[in-house]
Scaffold this motif. Structure first.
Motif, PDB file in Angstrom:
ATOM      1  N   ALA A 103      10.573  -6.514 -10.583  1.00  0.00           N
ATOM      2  CA  ALA A 103       8.946  -6.602  -9.928  1.00  0.00           C
ATOM      3  C   ALA A 103       8.380  -4.781  -9.973  1.00  0.00           C
ATOM      4  CB  ALA A 103       8.237  -6.974  -8.835  1.00  0.00           C
ATOM      5  N   PHE A 104      10.042  -4.360  -9.848  1.00  0.00           N
ATOM      6  CA  PHE A 104       9.884  -2.506  -9.776  1.00  0.00           C
ATOM      7  C   PHE A 104      10.118  -1.912 -10.892  1.00  0.00           C
ATOM      8  CE2 PHE A 104      12.072   1.352  -9.809  1.00  0.00           C
ATOM      9  CZ  PHE A 104      11.903   2.366  -9.355  1.00  0.00           C
ATOM     10  N   VAL A 105      10.879  -3.128 -11.877  1.00  0.00           N
ATOM     11  CA  VAL A 105      10.966  -2.757 -12.943  1.00  0.00           C
ATOM     12  C   VAL A 105       9.235  -2.711 -14.178  1.00  0.00           C
ATOM     13  CG1 VAL A 105      12.142  -2.787 -15.782  1.00  0.00           C
ATOM     14  CG2 VAL A 105      13.422  -2.108 -13.166  1.00  0.00           C
ATOM     15  N   ALA A 106       8.959  -4.032 -14.136  1.00  0.00           N
ATOM     16  CA  ALA A 106       7.829  -4.372 -14.072  1.00  0.00           C
ATOM     17  C   ALA A 106       6.474  -3.438 -13.959  1.00  0.00           C
ATOM     18  CB  ALA A 106       7.283  -6.039 -14.138  1.00  0.00           C
ATOM     19  N   ASP A 107       6.463  -3.182 -12.998  1.00  0.00           N
ATOM     20  CA  ASP A 107       5.393  -2.018 -12.618  1.00  0.00           C
ATOM     21  C   ASP A 107       5.761  -0.774 -12.896  1.00  0.00           C
ATOM     22  OD1 ASP A 107       3.261  -1.357 -10.519  1.00  0.00           O
ATOM     23  OD2 ASP A 107       3.991  -0.271  -9.569  1.00  0.00           O
ATOM     24  N   PHE A 108       6.744  -0.182 -13.209  1.00  0.00           N
ATOM     25  CA  PHE A 108       7.394   0.918 -13.419  1.00  0.00           C
ATOM     26  C   PHE A 108       7.071   1.174 -15.241  1.00  0.00           C
ATOM     27  CE2 PHE A 108       9.880   4.765 -14.046  1.00  0.00           C
ATOM     28  CZ  PHE A 108       9.203   5.837 -13.214  1.00  0.00           C
ATOM     29  N   ILE A 109       6.922   0.405 -15.945  1.00  0.00           N
ATOM     30  CA  ILE A 109       7.075   0.156 -17.141  1.00  0.00           C
ATOM     31  C   ILE A 109       6.096   0.203 -17.417  1.00  0.00           C
ATOM     32  CG2 ILE A 109       8.773   0.029 -19.297  1.00  0.00           C
ATOM     33  CD1 ILE A 109       9.772   1.523 -18.768  1.00  0.00           C
ATOM     34  N   GLY A 110       4.912   0.013 -18.043  1.00  0.00           N
ATOM     35  CA  GLY A 110       3.917  -0.202 -18.733  1.00  0.00           C
ATOM     36  C   GLY A 110       2.968  -1.034 -17.389  1.00  0.00           C
ATOM     37  N   GLU A 111       1.597  -1.569 -18.034  1.00  0.00           N
ATOM     38  CA  GLU A 111       1.100  -2.000 -16.651  1.00  0.00           C
ATOM     39  C   GLU A 111       1.291  -3.520 -16.379  1.00  0.00           C
ATOM     40  OE1 GLU A 111      -3.454   0.155 -16.046  1.00  0.00           O
ATOM     41  OE2 GLU A 111      -2.768  -0.468 -18.735  1.00  0.00           O
ATOM     42  N   SER A 112       1.314  -4.120 -15.406  1.00  0.00           N
ATOM     43  CA  SER A 112       1.202  -5.672 -15.068  1.00  0.00           C
ATOM     44  C   SER A 112      -0.001  -6.402 -14.135  1.00  0.00           C
ATOM     45  CB  SER A 112       3.089  -5.636 -15.081  1.00  0.00           C
ATOM     46  OG  SER A 112       3.856  -4.868 -16.007  1.00  0.00           O
ATOM     47  N   ASN A 113       0.252  -7.660 -14.466  1.00  0.00           N
ATOM     48  CA  ASN A 113       0.440  -8.261 -13.467  1.00  0.00           C
ATOM     49  C   ASN A 113       1.270  -8.701 -12.952  1.00  0.00           C
ATOM     50  OD1 ASN A 113      -3.409  -8.306 -14.223  1.00  0.00           O
ATOM     51  ND2 ASN A 113      -2.525  -8.917 -16.330  1.00  0.00           N
ATOM     52  N   ILE A 114       1.761  -8.327 -11.546  1.00  0.00           N
ATOM     53  CA  ILE A 114       2.437  -8.925 -10.579  1.00  0.00           C
ATOM     54  C   ILE A 114       2.024 -10.050  -9.229  1.00  0.00           C
ATOM     55  CG2 ILE A 114       4.583  -8.185  -8.970  1.00  0.00           C
ATOM     56  CD1 ILE A 114       4.222  -5.696 -10.888  1.00  0.00           C
ATOM     57  N   TYR A 115       2.228 -11.019  -9.197  1.00  0.00           N
ATOM     58  CA  TYR A 115       1.942 -12.092  -8.464  1.00  0.00           C
ATOM     59  C   TYR A 115       3.283 -13.059  -7.781  1.00  0.00           C
ATOM     60  CZ  TYR A 115      -2.360 -11.856 -11.412  1.00  0.00           C
ATOM     61  OH  TYR A 115      -2.996 -11.206 -12.063  1.00  0.00           O
ATOM     62  N   VAL A 116       3.263 -13.244  -6.559  1.00  0.00           N
ATOM     63  CA  VAL A 116       3.840 -13.613  -5.434  1.00  0.00           C
ATOM     64  C   VAL A 116       3.441 -15.347  -6.804  1.00  0.00           C
ATOM     65  CG1 VAL A 116       4.305 -15.003  -3.718  1.00  0.00           C
ATOM     66  CG2 VAL A 116       4.182 -12.644  -3.741  1.00  0.00           C
ATOM     67  N   GLY A 117       4.517 -16.201  -6.660  1.00  0.00           N
ATOM     68  CA  GLY A 117       4.651 -17.415  -7.150  1.00  0.00           C
ATOM     69  C   GLY A 117       5.157 -18.868  -6.449  1.00  0.00           C
ATOM     70  N   THR A 118       5.499 -20.209  -6.879  1.00  0.00           N
ATOM     71  CA  THR A 118       5.866 -20.954  -5.970  1.00  0.00           C
ATOM     72  C   THR A 118       6.365 -21.800  -7.426  1.00  0.00           C
ATOM     73  OG1 THR A 118       4.734 -21.148  -4.203  1.00  0.00           O
ATOM     74  CG2 THR A 118       6.265 -22.612  -4.405  1.00  0.00           C
ATOM     75  N   ILE A 119       7.786 -21.914  -7.324  1.00  0.00           N
ATOM     76  CA  ILE A 119       7.834 -23.072  -8.798  1.00  0.00           C
ATOM     77  C   ILE A 119       8.367 -24.741  -8.499  1.00  0.00           C
ATOM     78  CG2 ILE A 119       9.444 -24.610  -9.531  1.00  0.00           C
ATOM     79  CD1 ILE A 119       9.404 -21.407 -10.810  1.00  0.00           C
ATOM     80  N   TYR A 120       6.149 -24.832  -9.379  1.00  0.00           N
ATOM     81  CA  TYR A 120       6.252 -26.269  -8.889  1.00  0.00           C
ATOM     82  C   TYR A 120       6.827 -27.391  -9.489  1.00  0.00           C
ATOM     83  CZ  TYR A 120       2.052 -29.278  -8.526  1.00  0.00           C
ATOM     84  OH  TYR A 120       1.530 -30.499  -8.338  1.00  0.00           O
TER      85      TYR A 120
END
Length: 504
Positions: free
Chosen positions: A251-268
């Motif tokens: 998540a750190f890399v995703a947030d640092f490089i470009g814009e991102s939507n980051i969510y807490v999810g659960t494998i269904y």
């Protein structure tokens, strides 16, 4: 070492005398000849320290730095075939452009094989001739597009021109590696963008290895063959700009490089993940019911009719960015950032959908706060250099605390848990954060903040270098000083060892 490898950094660590923690930790990297490699990360992540170790201005605490297979970790800077360009160009104001560039050449000695009177060959170190110096300076000026500037005083040049002189002075010595420490930092935005393209062109002309340091993601994506993402002295991800952007490691890399939507999810279920209140198809495989981080780039979210969407939300904001519109859509309590060339009215309900291969699922690095501690004589738990109220009766089922402060089980046996070692754990949402420094149990500084759709994930570092991770709905700023507390009933304790040894 691969024959195409020019420099290899193996297990390098750096700790400064005035700091208990490592500035660079377990750094491993292989750089191929002719690559443009960028160290990218926030301020204080160790990227400049790493560059200075390659240059020889800092000596590693441990580890190896191999140049063409030879360990140069202990060599002084002048014995390394590298040159460095700094953010502050350090030009000589009393010299013109020519003499600034030629300064190193005039001091340089090159080996020359000569014969003595007896005909024996020996190596003699001689200065370059004026003709040789002129040829090298002219070539360097041509590479940086400063022909006809030889006699100009450097103080009359623009910032971009001064930066080119600094680069010319570095490349004129024909180093095997050129190190660049945020060389565009002193330039305005327009000049930085122009110099990004020019630096890339210089790299192609020279054909030598560039190692570049920046905190600017656009610079890294524009110029690099390989990007090394750093955080807290450690490598987070190594890859091409495309790989880093499309497949962030966390998540750190995703947030640092470009814009991102980051969510807490659960494998269904198999290749299905639940986030934004819906179940989505995905291509990543994780154990069922595992909590994960879900990353979706704004350009990968498609707006559609309500009936065609997997999730439904309301457009609450629209910003025109020149080449696209950027929308904020509220799906329940979660914000979804969307970028598209199509225009939609603010306030309408829309559907959204995301292709399975554009949903990036990553293992959560941190799911709770965990520390090692011990029980004090006051039945508190000590960790992170502070004492915290806790419920020690959780360590023994059906126990109570008597009037003398001893733990008593259901059969009347007493236990003195003073100095007993315990593992401490509490959820990120259970930490209370405040700007009232007297209201908490410990004080720290916010070093990182990540938005996760409906809340912020904040990292607070204490003076003793302990990190607390907090989920909060409130917005804070990096470098804010805050206090923290955790309700006693939220602190989970696990006793290390058999409780019987504490019986009295």
């Amino acid at each position: 070492m691969n024959k195409d490898t020019i420099i290899e950094i193996i297990g390098v660590n750096k700790k400064f005398e005035d700091n208990d923690s490592y500035s660079v930790e377990n750094f491993n990297l292989e750089v191929k000849k002719g690559q443009f490699v960028t160290f990218l990360g926030p301020s204080g992540c160790g990227k400049t320290t790493t560059l200075r170790m390659i240059a020889g201005f800092e000596i590693p605490t441990s580890g190896k730095i191999l140049l063409n297979g030879q360990d140069i970790a202990q060599l002084p800077p002048y014995k390394r075939p590298v040159n460095t360009v700094f953010q502050r160009y350090a030009l000589f104001p009393h010299l013109d452009v020519y003499d600034n560039i030629a300064f190193g050449l005039k001091l340089k000695r090159i080996p020359k094989v000569v014969k003595d009177k007896k005909g024996n060959e020996k190596t003699k170190y001689v200065r370059l001739s004026q003709k040789e110096i002129d040829q090298k300076v002219v070539r360097a000026l041509k590479i940086v597009d400063l022909e006809q500037f030889e006699s100009r005083n450097v103080t009359t040049l623009s910032g971009g021109q001064q930066q080119r002189v600094a680069i010319a002075r570095a490349i004129v010595n024909e180093p095997q590696i050129l190190l660049l420490d945020e060389p565009l930092g002193a330039l305005d935005l327009k000049m930085r963008k122009e110099m990004q393209i020019e630096l890339k062109e210089m790299h192609k002309k020279l054909g030598i290895t560039f190692i570049y340091v920046t905190h600017d993601q656009e610079e890294a994506l524009t110029m690099s063959d390989v990007i090394v993402i750093m955080k807290d002295g450690m490598i987070q991800q190594i890859g091409t700009p495309t790989d880093i952007y499309n497949e962030p490691a966390n998540a750190f890399v995703a947030d640092f490089i470009g814009e991102s939507n980051i969510y807490v999810g659960t494998i269904y279920s198999d290749k299905k993940v639940r986030f934004l209140g819906k179940v989505w198809d995905c291509i990543d495989e994780f154990p069922v019911h595992e909590k994960v981080d879900v990353v979706v780039r704004p350009e990968d979210v498609k707006i559609c009719k309500v009936e065609d969407g997997i999730a439904v939300g309301k457009i609450i904001n629209c910003i025109f960015k020149g080449i696209h519109y950027q929308y904020t859509i509220m799906v329940g309590k979660n914000e979804v950032l969307v970028q598209t060339t199509k225009h939609y009215e603010t306030g309408i309900e829309v559907g959204i959908k995301i292709a399975p291969d554009l949903i990036h699922i990553m293992k959560r690095e941190i799911s709770s706060n965990a520390f090692e501690g011990y029980i004090t004589k006051n039945n508190q738990v000590s960790f992170a250099e502070a004492d915290w109220d806790c419920e020690i009766t959780q360590l023994l089922k059906n126990s109570i605390i008597d009037d003398e402060g001893y733990l008593v089980d259901s059969k009347g046996k007493k236990y003195d848990l003073t100095d007993a070692d315990v593992s401490v754990e509490f959820d990120m949402a259970d930490v209370e954060i405040s700007d009232d420094l007297e209201s908490g149990n410990i004080i720290g500084t916010i070093i990182e903040m990540l938005y996760k759709g409906d809340h912020y994930q904040v990292i607070v570092r204490t003076e003793e270098e302990d990190d607390f991770v907090i989920d909060t709905e409130w917005t804070w700023n990096i470098n804010d000083t805050v206090s923290l507390k955790v309700p006693s009933e939220k602190i989970k304790l696990t006793l290390k060892g058999d409780i019987s040894k504490y019986e009295i």
